[in-house]
Design a protein around this motif. Structure first.
Motif, short mmCIF file in Angstrom:
data_model
loop_
_atom_site.label_atom_id
_atom_site.label_comp_id
_atom_site.label_asym_id
_atom_site.label_seq_id
_atom_site.Cartn_x
_atom_site.Cartn_y
_atom_site.Cartn_z
N ARG A 133 4.63 -12.71 10.92
CA ARG A 133 3.52 -13.56 11.33
C ARG A 133 3.82 -14.14 12.70
NH1 ARG A 133 2.21 -17.69 6.54
NH2 ARG A 133 4.46 -17.99 6.62
N LEU A 145 -0.56 -16.66 12.14
CA LEU A 145 -1.51 -15.56 12.16
C LEU A 145 -0.85 -14.26 11.71
CD1 LEU A 145 -3.20 -16.23 15.63
CD2 LEU A 145 -4.10 -16.86 13.38
N GLU A 146 -1.53 -13.56 10.82
CA GLU A 146 -1.07 -12.22 10.45
C GLU A 146 -1.45 -11.26 11.58
OE1 GLU A 146 0.62 -11.50 7.83
OE2 GLU A 146 0.38 -13.34 6.64
N GLU A 148 -2.40 -8.29 11.48
CA GLU A 148 -3.58 -7.50 11.12
C GLU A 148 -4.88 -8.27 11.38
OE1 GLU A 148 -0.99 -8.02 9.19
OE2 GLU A 148 -0.17 -6.07 8.56
N GLU A 149 -4.80 -9.61 11.48
CA GLU A 149 -5.99 -10.42 11.73
C GLU A 149 -6.45 -10.32 13.18
OE1 GLU A 149 -5.97 -14.56 10.38
OE2 GLU A 149 -4.12 -14.12 9.33
N SER A 164 -8.56 -13.65 17.30
CA SER A 164 -8.84 -13.15 15.96
C SER A 164 -10.29 -13.45 15.63
CB SER A 164 -7.91 -13.81 14.92
OG SER A 164 -8.35 -15.13 14.65
N GLU A 165 -10.74 -13.04 14.45
CA GLU A 165 -12.11 -13.33 14.05
C GLU A 165 -12.29 -14.82 13.79
OE1 GLU A 165 -13.32 -10.80 10.87
OE2 GLU A 165 -12.68 -8.96 11.89
N LYS A 166 -11.20 -15.54 13.60
CA LYS A 166 -11.27 -16.98 13.33
C LYS A 166 -11.33 -17.81 14.60
CE LYS A 166 -8.56 -16.50 9.06
NZ LYS A 166 -7.27 -16.86 8.39
N ASN A 197 -5.86 -4.21 19.02
CA ASN A 197 -5.63 -3.71 17.67
C ASN A 197 -6.54 -2.51 17.45
OD1 ASN A 197 -5.34 -3.23 14.95
ND2 ASN A 197 -5.55 -5.36 14.33
N LYS A 200 -9.30 -2.25 14.91
CA LYS A 200 -10.51 -3.04 15.09
C LYS A 200 -11.47 -2.42 16.11
CE LYS A 200 -8.82 -6.39 12.48
NZ LYS A 200 -9.39 -6.77 11.18
#
Length: 239
Positions: A133, A145-146, A148-149, A164-166, A197, A200
Motif C-alpha cells: 500500500r 491507497l491500494e 490497484e485503486e 484514484s477514483e476517490k 495503470n 484502467k
C-alpha cells in the motif's frame, strides 16, 4: 509443464482449426470445447482449466464479458483471445489477456502466444510486503491507497500526485521512486511526467502517427503519451 486448455468459439470450424494447430504444442492439453460462454462456465467450474482460447463475438454473453466475470474467481484461468475482430484489443488488455490472436490464425503468432502463456503461468516471486500500500498525508490523517485503486500518477513542477477514483493526493515520493514501488503492478510510464495503470485504460486516442493520448476510466483527463514511449505502449496494448 502440462497446460490444460478450453477452446470457446461458436463456430465449429474455428474450434477445429485451433484444436489442430494446438497439436503442434505438446504442452497444451485441450480438455474441453464450448460453443458459448454459458456452456464454457460449466467446464471452467468443473475442470478448472489453466487457459481459455476465447472468441469475442458470440451469441449471448460475449468473450470480453465472460473474461470480466471470471476475474471475480479466486484463481481465474488465463485468457488468450482468438477472434476475427481487431477492435477489442484495449478491452482485452484490461482483463489481463495473455495475447490477442486474429483469425485466420497464424502459426508464428500462436507460438508466441503459447510462449507468453508459459511465462505467465510460471510461479512468480512473492511481492514485497512494503509495496502493498502507499501512504499519503491528508491534512491531519494518513491515508493508505491500494495500488490497484490508482488511475494514474503524475508530476507537476516539483510535486507528485496520486490520482484514484476517490480523489487526488499529493505525495513527497518522487515519480521515479513510485515507478520502482509499482513495478509489480500494471503501471506503464507513458510520459516523463506520467505513470498510468494500464488496467484502467479506456481509450487510446490517436491524433497523428506518433501523437497519442490516453483516457482512463472515470476520468475526463486526457493523458499525453510521449513519442519515446509510443512504440512500447502499442506493443503492450497489442495494437
Amino acid at each position: 509443464m502440462e497446460i490444460r486448455a478450453v477452446i470457446i468459439d461458436d463456430e465449429p470450424l474455428s474450434r477445429q482449426e485451433l484444436l489442430h494447430l494446438l497439436t503442434e504444442h505438446p504442452d497444451i492439453h485441450v480438455i474441453g470445447e464450448a460453443p458459448s460462454a454459458e456452456k464454457a462456465m460449466e467446464i471452467i467450474l468443473t475442470k478448472e482449466p489453466d487457459v481459455l482460447f476465447l472468441d469475442i463475438e458470440m451469441t449471448g454473453m460475449n468473450g470480453v464479458e465472460l473474461a470480466e466475470t471470471l476475474q471475480n474467481m479466486k484463481k481465474p484461468p488465463a485468457i488468450i483471445f482468438a477472434t476475427a475482430y481487431p477492435d477489442y484489443a484495449v478491452k482485452a488488455f484490461r482483463v489481463e489477456a495473455v495475447d490477442y490472436l486474429l483469425k485466420p490464425f497464424d502459426d508464428n503468432q500462436l507460438t508466441q502466444a503459447v510462449n507468453r502463456l508459459k511465462i505467465r503461468l510460471q510461479p512468480t516471486e512473492t511481492k514485497p510486503a512494503s509495496a502493498g500500500r502507499l501512504a499519503v498525508q491528508s491534512e491531519d490523517r494518513i491515508i493508505y491507497l491500494e495500488p490497484e485503486e490508482l488511475l494514474y500518477v503524475y508530476r507537476e513542477g516539483r510535486d507528485t500526485f496520486l490520482v484514484s477514483e476517490k480523489g487526488t493526493y499529493p505525495t513527497k515520493t518522487s515519480l521515479k521512486e513510485l515507478e520502482a514501488k509499482l513495478k509489480h503492478y500494471s503501471f506503464f510510464r507513458v510520459h516523463k511526467g506520467y505513470l498510468v495503470n494500464i488496467k484502467k485504460v479506456e481509450e487510446l486516442v490517436s491524433w497523428s502517427t506518433n501523437v497519442f493520448e490516453l483516457k482512463v476510466r472515470n476520468s475526463q483527463k486526457l493523458i499525453p503519451v510521449s513519442r519515446n514511449y509510443v512504440k512500447e505502449l502499442r506493443e503492450t496494448l497489442e495494437l
